[in-house]
Design a protein around this motif. Structure first.
Motif, PDB file in Angstrom:
ATOM      1  N   LYS A   1       0.815  -1.214   0.000  1.00  0.00           N
ATOM      2  CA  LYS A   1       0.000   0.000   0.000  1.00  0.00           C
ATOM      3  C   LYS A   1       0.849   1.265   0.000  1.00  0.00           C
ATOM      4  O   LYS A   1       0.547   2.226  -0.702  1.00  0.00           O
TER       5      LYS A   1
ATOM      6  N   VAL B   1       2.410   1.722  -3.350  1.00  0.00           N
ATOM      7  CA  VAL B   1       1.445   2.265  -4.303  1.00  0.00           C
ATOM      8  C   VAL B   1       1.324   3.779  -4.144  1.00  0.00           C
ATOM      9  O   VAL B   1       1.354   4.529  -5.122  1.00  0.00           O
ATOM     10  N   ARG B   2       1.209   4.194  -2.903  1.00  0.00           N
ATOM     11  CA  ARG B   2       1.043   5.628  -2.630  1.00  0.00           C
ATOM     12  C   ARG B   2       2.193   6.404  -3.271  1.00  0.00           C
ATOM     13  O   ARG B   2       1.982   7.423  -3.918  1.00  0.00           O
TER      14      ARG B   2
ATOM     15  N   LEU C   1       1.981   6.357  -7.194  1.00  0.00           N
ATOM     16  CA  LEU C   1       0.891   7.122  -7.809  1.00  0.00           C
ATOM     17  C   LEU C   1       1.214   8.614  -7.899  1.00  0.00           C
ATOM     18  O   LEU C   1       0.640   9.323  -8.714  1.00  0.00           O
ATOM     19  N   ILE C   2       2.132   9.067  -7.032  1.00  0.00           N
ATOM     20  CA  ILE C   2       2.466  10.498  -7.097  1.00  0.00           C
ATOM     21  C   ILE C   2       3.880  10.731  -7.637  1.00  0.00           C
ATOM     22  O   ILE C   2       4.408  11.827  -7.531  1.00  0.00           O
TER      23      ILE C   2
ATOM     24  N   GLN D   1       4.739   8.060 -13.610  1.00  0.00           N
ATOM     25  CA  GLN D   1       3.414   8.210 -14.201  1.00  0.00           C
ATOM     26  C   GLN D   1       3.532   8.587 -15.674  1.00  0.00           C
ATOM     27  O   GLN D   1       2.818   8.058 -16.514  1.00  0.00           O
TER      28      GLN D   1
ATOM     29  N   VAL E   1      -4.510  -2.014 -13.134  1.00  0.00           N
ATOM     30  CA  VAL E   1      -3.814  -1.699 -11.884  1.00  0.00           C
ATOM     31  C   VAL E   1      -2.318  -1.532 -12.173  1.00  0.00           C
ATOM     32  O   VAL E   1      -1.708  -0.525 -11.829  1.00  0.00           O
TER      33      VAL E   1
ATOM     34  N   GLN F   1      -0.936  -0.841 -14.975  1.00  0.00           N
ATOM     35  CA  GLN F   1      -0.730   0.335 -15.819  1.00  0.00           C
ATOM     36  C   GLN F   1      -0.624   1.620 -14.999  1.00  0.00           C
ATOM     37  O   GLN F   1       0.025   2.570 -15.403  1.00  0.00           O
ATOM     38  N   ASN F   2      -1.251   1.643 -13.853  1.00  0.00           N
ATOM     39  CA  ASN F   2      -1.237   2.854 -13.037  1.00  0.00           C
ATOM     40  C   ASN F   2      -0.148   2.882 -11.982  1.00  0.00           C
ATOM     41  O   ASN F   2       0.267   3.958 -11.558  1.00  0.00           O
ATOM     42  N   ILE F   3       0.284   1.725 -11.514  1.00  0.00           N
ATOM     43  CA  ILE F   3       1.261   1.739 -10.412  1.00  0.00           C
ATOM     44  C   ILE F   3       2.637   1.232 -10.823  1.00  0.00           C
ATOM     45  O   ILE F   3       3.605   1.401 -10.083  1.00  0.00           O
TER      46      ILE F   3
ATOM     47  N   GLY G   1     -10.884  10.009  -2.199  1.00  0.00           N
ATOM     48  CA  GLY G   1     -10.733  10.466  -3.577  1.00  0.00           C
ATOM     49  C   GLY G   1     -12.037  10.659  -4.322  1.00  0.00           C
ATOM     50  O   GLY G   1     -12.055  11.170  -5.426  1.00  0.00           O
TER      51      GLY G   1
END
Ligand code: SF4
Lengths: 467, 245
Positions: A9, A12-13, A16-17, A22, A322, A324-326, A447
């Protein structure tokens, strides 16, 4: 490879930023997806081949012991030494023994994910042997001291600009973002290593039982250099990679390259069958194979066995929203994406990767593209069941699941509870009919708003209408 | 034709009007619709969280409530997928029960699939002013093959124009409890979905599963969009109805 799957987790955080990651993931975006879709149109009986491929893999796994023994016998007959490694530590120990017995000082490596499992590079360096990665992606990562983030494109998380920066710093050359120039630069750096190495290490995409061969499917010429130039070649691969016959391989390879990079065939498909024989013009003097278990045999005969069908094409992660984003690093071990969410807990222990089987909406995009038809969502669900049964999930989660089951199983109680609940939420939703915060549901409301319920349940309204 | 309506727990609690729209569509098509009063949930939230018992308990309940009907219809691809693809496999020890569940599963349909493929509905008494972009919810799409059915029906709604987004088939990030357990990823996925939908400039984002719609609408509103409508396909097909509230 260092394990961080237990902190999924927070990984991931961070990811994502991470603006660079990204941007790079967006750029990479659908490239493999589109390439795969385009090339699959060449195959007019895709579904039939998938069914056949899955059956071949199942047959291999159902008789794994006997195919492995056949493989060992045939490989030995051709002069290959076969070693069995029960654990990741055994892989490193065996490899170091071979190296030290032959006075090896430098190893060149082509891509081997299995060697990432055991952290082989660090282990050999600790005993004073240099290991040089020669696959372009792996070479970049070795320079950058980073782990791979994808099983077939390990440096996919890095942009050309980052590579340009890295090369110029490490090679002391002028910075260039021209990809062919960067490749040339890497080649120039690697050539002396190929010529001076005493040992080459490769992975193995498949083991062919009937011939005792190791098959390597790759796009880069380094594979051939590593397996033929140094006097010793060691292939390291998992025991599940065995295929009964060359014929079986010809079926599987039709899907492997197309599913992976969207190519009809890769630049190289190499079959390595033993060391240099009399009359051969090239090839190593010694050929070794390390067959690695390291958790695999534990899955045999269980409902997780289907995961061992995997031919490591990477399609499941390419298609996973998932992933693709992380990106791959967030998964915290060698194998990312849907198959990683299954293999990591299976190999390193569920308690060390608790969030991975949860890291999926079970959307099924992976299952649809998996060339060997692994039911990835179903296997994630099996792992979720294990986590639930073993009490590994947080108490509030287990409690709410049990409470909901209790309610749903008692319609009157359910009716009472929901009628009350929706009234409260409707009031809280106010004029805009939106809930901005919901205690206990922060995961949602951090969110997103929660559209408020209408205020009466369907069953109430229906009863009123029909009474 | 006696049809049992499985309302689904989310529709029951959050958007009863979707249930009434479904009822109307089925009745307009000539079905004798019954709503079994003791129905609750399909069991998916627990089942996907690793509690097999949730699935088993709800499968038994579903059988008791719905076995007597010619057909069962639900306004959700996800709940229908649960019933059709997972119920029977929950009882490997009881082949007789599996046979009954399989027989019932085969008579259980997602709404648009039922309207198109069983009832062969040709006409709809509905109107919608504006453009619609359709989100394919995952279970419906991949477990049940629902893709053309809703589009075909929307095409029969007077005034409705379909404006496809770039990636209608990519998951919106709902995934049941995933949307809470891994809310940050879910939010990012919802965000991607919203951006894709917004570039079509459609007046409404429409889909067949309320969970996804709540996820998408929740993100849209948080982003400050107050005008794009987010609707269930049943609401569009049934046309505007006085809010029974
Ligand atoms: S699980 Fe399937 S799709 Fe994923 S890497 Fe393995 S073979 Fe490819």
């Amino acid at each position: 490879m260092q394990l961080t799957s237990f902190s999924f987790k927070s990984n991931v955080r961070r990811k994502l930023i991470d603006p660079l990651l990204q941007r790079n993931m967006k750029r990479f975006g659908g490239r493999f997806v589109e390439a795969r879709a385009a090339v699959m149109t060449e195959v007019d009986n895709l579904e039939t081949i998938r069914v056949a491929a899955a059956a071949i893999r199942d047959r291999s796994l159902a008789n794994l012991d006997s195919y492995l023994l056949t493989f060992e016998e045939r490989a030995r007959a051709r002069g290959t030494e076969v070693h069995w490694a029960e654990t990741a530590q055994d892989v490193n120990r065996i490899l170091i023994e071979i190296a030290q017995a032959n006075g090896v000082k430098k190893i060149v490596k082509s891509k081997s994910m299995v060697s990432e499992e055991s952290g082989l590079n660090d282990a050999v360096e600790a005993v004073g042997i240099q290991a040089v990665e020669t696959d372009l992606g792996e070479y970049i990562l070795q320079l950058a001291h980073e782990p791979p983030s994808h099983i077939i494109a390990p440096a996919i998380h890095k942009s050309v600009e980052e590579v340009a920066e890295l090369f110029s710093e490490k090679h002391h050359t002028p910075r260039s973002t021209d990809i062919p120039a960067l490749c040339r630069e890497a080649r120039e750096q690697l050539r002396p290593h190929f010529l001076s190495a005493d040992m080459g290490i490769s992975g193995g995409n498949f083991l062919i039982a009937e011939t005792g061969s190791v098959v390597i499917v790759t796009n880069e010429g380094n594979g051939r250099m590593v397996t033929t130039l140094p006097k010793i070649h060691v292939a390291i691969t998992g025991i599940e990679k065995v295929l009964p016959t060359l014929n079986d391989f010809s079926t599987i390879v039709r899907l492997l390259t197309r599913s992976a990079t969207g190519q009809s065939i890769t630049n190289y498909v190499s079959m390595l069958t033993g060391p240099r024989q009399e009359g051969d013009l090239d090839g190593p003097e010694q050929s070794h194979i390390i067959l690695v278990d390291s958790g695999r045999s534990r899955l045999l005969g269980t409902e997780m066995q289907k995961a061992l069908r995997c031919i490591r094409c990477g399609a499941c992660m390419n298609h996973c929203p998932v992933y693709q984003n992380i990106g791959g690093h967030a998964y915290g071990w060698v194998y990312p994406g849907p198959i990683g969410a299954i293999l990591t807990p299976s190999y390193v222990g569920l308690e060390n990767a608790l969030d991975l089987p949860q890291a999926s909406t079970l959307c099924g995009a992976c299952q649809v593209v998996c060339p060997v038809k692994i039911p990835l969502p179903e296997l994630m669900r099996v792992l979720r069941e294990k986590s639930f049964e073993q009490g590994l999930r947080p108490w509030y989660e287990r409690l709410s699941v049990r409470m909901w089951r209790g309610l749903a199983n008692h319609p009157r109680l359910y009716a009472l509870f929901t009628q009350l609940g929706v009234r409260v939420l409707r009031v809280l939703g106010g004029k805009k009919k939106l809930l901005h915060r919901l205690p206990g549901l922060d995961g949602w409301t951090e969110g997103r708003d929660m559209p408020a319920p209408q205020g009466r349940t369907f069953r109430e309204l229906y009863r009123k209408k029909h009474s | 034709m006696r049809v049992g309506l499985f309302v689904t727990c989310l529709v029951d609690m959050m958007r009863p009007r979707i249930g009434f729209a479904t009822l109307k569509l089925l009745q307009d098509a000539g079905c004798d619709v019954v709503v079994p009063p003791h129905q609750t949930c399909c069991g998916q939230p627990g089942f996907n969280s690793g509690d097999r018992e949730s699935g088993r308990a709800m499968a038994r309940r579903f059988l008791a409530d719905f076995e007597s009907f010619d057909h069962v219809v639900a306004p959700s691809g996800s709940c229908t997928g649960m019933i059709r693809c997972h119920y029977a496999e929950l009882f490997p020890e009881d082949p007789a029960l599996q046979t009954r569940l399989n027989a019932l599963s085969a008579r259980t349909f997602e709404l648009t699939d039922f309207l198109v493929n069983v009832l062969k509905v040709e006409r709809l008494e509905s109107a919608f002013q504006g453009s619609i972009t359709y989100h394919d919810s995952c279970s419906g799409l991949r477990e049940l093959g629902i893709k053309q059915q809703p589009r075909q029906l929307i095409g029969r709604v007077a005034g409705a124009r379909l404006q496809e987004m770039d990636k209608p088939e990519i998951c919106c990030g709902f995934g049941g409890t995933f949307s809470i357990k891994l809310g940050e990823i879910a939010t990012r996925m919802a965000d991607n979905k919203c951006q894709d939908a917004l570039t079509t400039k459609a007046d409404a984002i429409v889909g067949g599963d309320l969970g996804c719609l709540l996820n998408i609408e929740g993100r849209l509103r948080r982003l400050g969009d107050e005008t794009t409508q987010v609707l269930h396909v049943a609401e569009v097909l049934a046309g505007p109805e006085p809010d029974p509230n």
